[in-house]
Design a protein around this motif. Structure first.
Motif, PDB file in Angstrom:
ATOM      1  N   ARG A  11       0.727  -1.098   0.069  1.00 18.70           N
ATOM      2  CA  ARG A  11       0.165  -0.061   0.040  1.00 18.70           C
ATOM      3  C   ARG A  11       0.845   1.229  -0.164  1.00 18.70           C
ATOM      4  O   ARG A  11       0.525   2.303  -0.727  1.00 18.70           O
ATOM      5  CB  ARG A  11      -1.035   0.072   1.276  1.00 18.70           C
ATOM      6  N   VAL A  12       2.033   1.203   0.848  1.00 18.87           N
ATOM      7  CA  VAL A  12       3.022   2.192   0.771  1.00 18.87           C
ATOM      8  C   VAL A  12       3.433   2.734  -0.578  1.00 18.87           C
ATOM      9  O   VAL A  12       3.590   3.864  -1.291  1.00 18.87           O
ATOM     10  CB  VAL A  12       4.003   2.112   1.771  1.00 18.87           C
ATOM     11  N   ALA A  13       3.945   1.491  -1.351  1.00 18.68           N
ATOM     12  CA  ALA A  13       4.310   1.653  -2.563  1.00 18.68           C
ATOM     13  C   ALA A  13       3.199   2.315  -3.535  1.00 18.68           C
ATOM     14  O   ALA A  13       3.647   3.002  -4.508  1.00 18.68           O
ATOM     15  CB  ALA A  13       4.907   0.112  -3.226  1.00 18.68           C
ATOM     16  N   ASN A  14       2.158   1.676  -3.563  1.00 16.25           N
ATOM     17  CA  ASN A  14       0.991   2.543  -4.193  1.00 16.25           C
ATOM     18  C   ASN A  14       0.747   3.884  -4.082  1.00 16.25           C
ATOM     19  O   ASN A  14       0.617   4.803  -4.994  1.00 16.25           O
ATOM     20  CB  ASN A  14      -0.340   1.619  -4.056  1.00 16.25           C
ATOM     21  N   SER A  15       1.010   4.259  -2.693  1.00 14.01           N
ATOM     22  CA  SER A  15       0.737   5.698  -2.239  1.00 14.01           C
ATOM     23  C   SER A  15       2.133   6.426  -2.911  1.00 14.01           C
ATOM     24  O   SER A  15       1.774   7.621  -3.365  1.00 14.01           O
ATOM     25  CB  SER A  15       0.614   5.675  -0.784  1.00 14.01           C
TER      26      SER A  15
END
Length: 368
Positions: free
Chosen positions: A154-158
């Motif tokens: 999720r951090v990578a997507n953000s």
């Protein structure tokens, strides 16, 4: 009339019985036929055996036959024969109507003067709770690992979204200086996003360097190099695995150095190549970013330290590493050395120029 002196074997047996009976650990003393001679009070309490049940009974008859297992028979057969190498092992005890218990059983034949009557000492340790705790801890660690991977995904997507916003703003701004700053911020965010994406698929939290640098350089090339036929960006070496914390710093260093080379090493549509190389030498490593561009600025050129230089120096310091900039004719090589053990280098060495003054293309206008 003098009392008859007891035989040495009787003394030894009496002493053994006293030790077994008073032991705080569950112990059994068996005869050669594996009949129970004595048991410690701790054994009787731990396995709910009455002292009256022991007389003339075989170990395999205790507790309604729950001790009669192939694993225990093999273990005691080895101990009775004197084989010390096969005298310990784990087994499951299944009491009638009760929960299965996990036991560690150790058996050893005792050395008596009366060899015609062998004795076997058996020690029993209940590890049911310990094994259950270990299994629970392993399950918790596995669950935490899955959650951590999900968070990193999720951090990578953000970060990917943030990078996209930065690039869109860079395209829409009318200021060249603002556009350059937004693009630089975009590349830095993308370097961390590439790391988080790799971490989201890593079970151990470690990063394979070559894959990481390859993904990172693909992202930089896609966003910075308009003509891949003119400037190539490749990764050489990179075999090895590093901790995620170290990977973050290495990725940001590579990002800064590659960005600088793309922007300043190939002016006037000059073709060339940039190579990222990482070599692991035991506890030491060397990270190199080299290009075959115009090289370092001439001596005496006006220079000033910019954000990129400050970032590289700070990250290298965090890694206990040294930064060297070396002219290659053509081009420039920037090396980041980490050394826990001093390496002997034969022959003279050309002194490296200071980082702030020698990065290719650095002048008062670039502010790198």
């Amino acid at each position: 009339m003098l009392a008859q002196k007891p035989a040495p074997e009787d003394v030894a047996l009496s002493l053994t019985l006293a030790v077994v009976s008073s032991s705080p650990a569950p112990l059994l003393l068996l005869d050669g036929e594996l009949g129970v001679i004595a048991a410690s009070q701790s054994f009787l309490e731990a396995f709910e055996v009455g002292s009256g049940e022991l007389a003339g009974r075989s170990l395999y008859e205790l507790g309604g036959g729950q001790w009669d297992t192939p694993r225990l028979r093999a273990l005691l057969a080895a101990a009775t024969s004197g084989d010390a190498t096969a005298s310990a092992g784990e087994m499951d005890l299944a009491p009638p109507g009760g929960a299965i218990r996990r036991l560690i059983v150790q058996a050893r034949r005792l050395a008596y003067l009366d060899l015609a009557q062998p004795r076997v000492l058996v020690a029993v340790t209940d590890v049911t709770d310990a094994r259950a705790d270990a299994a629970a801890n392993e399950a918790a660690l596995l669950q935490n690992g899955v959650l951590l991977q999900e968070v990193r995904h999720r951090v990578a997507n953000s970060l990917q979204i943030i990078a996209s916003v930065l690039m869109r703003n860079a395209r829409n701004t009318g200021s060249d200086e603002t556009r350059a700053h937004l693009k630089d911020a975009h590349h830095r965010v993308m370097s961390v996003a590439a790391l988080e994406r790799l971490l989201s698929t890593s079970k151990e939290g470690d990063i394979e360097v070559h894959a990481y640098f390859g993904s990172l350089c693909e992202s930089i090339a896609a966003s910075m190099i308009d003509d891949p036929g003119r400037i190539s960006l490749t990764v050489a070496g990179g075999d090895g695995v590093v901790d995620a914390r170290v990977a973050v710093s290495l990725g940001l260093i590579v990002t800064e150095l590659v960005m600088n080379a793309v922007k300043y090493a190939f002016p006037d549509e000059r073709p060339g190549r940039i190579t990222v190389d990482y070599n692991l030498l035991g506890p030491n490593w060397i990270l190199c970013v080299r290009d075959d561009g115009v090289g370092m600025p001439p001596a005496g050129a006006a220079v000033r330290t910019g954000l990129g230089t400050t970032i590289v120096q700070a990250l290298a310091a965090q890694l206990n590493a040294l930064v060297e900039v070396i002219p290659e004719y053509p081009g420039t090589k920037v090396s980041v050395h980490h050394a826990q053990i001093a390496l002997v280098v034969e022959g003279p060495r050309t002194p490296a120029a200071p980082l702030a003054a020698t990065l290719p293309g650095v002048d008062a206008r670039s502010g790198y």
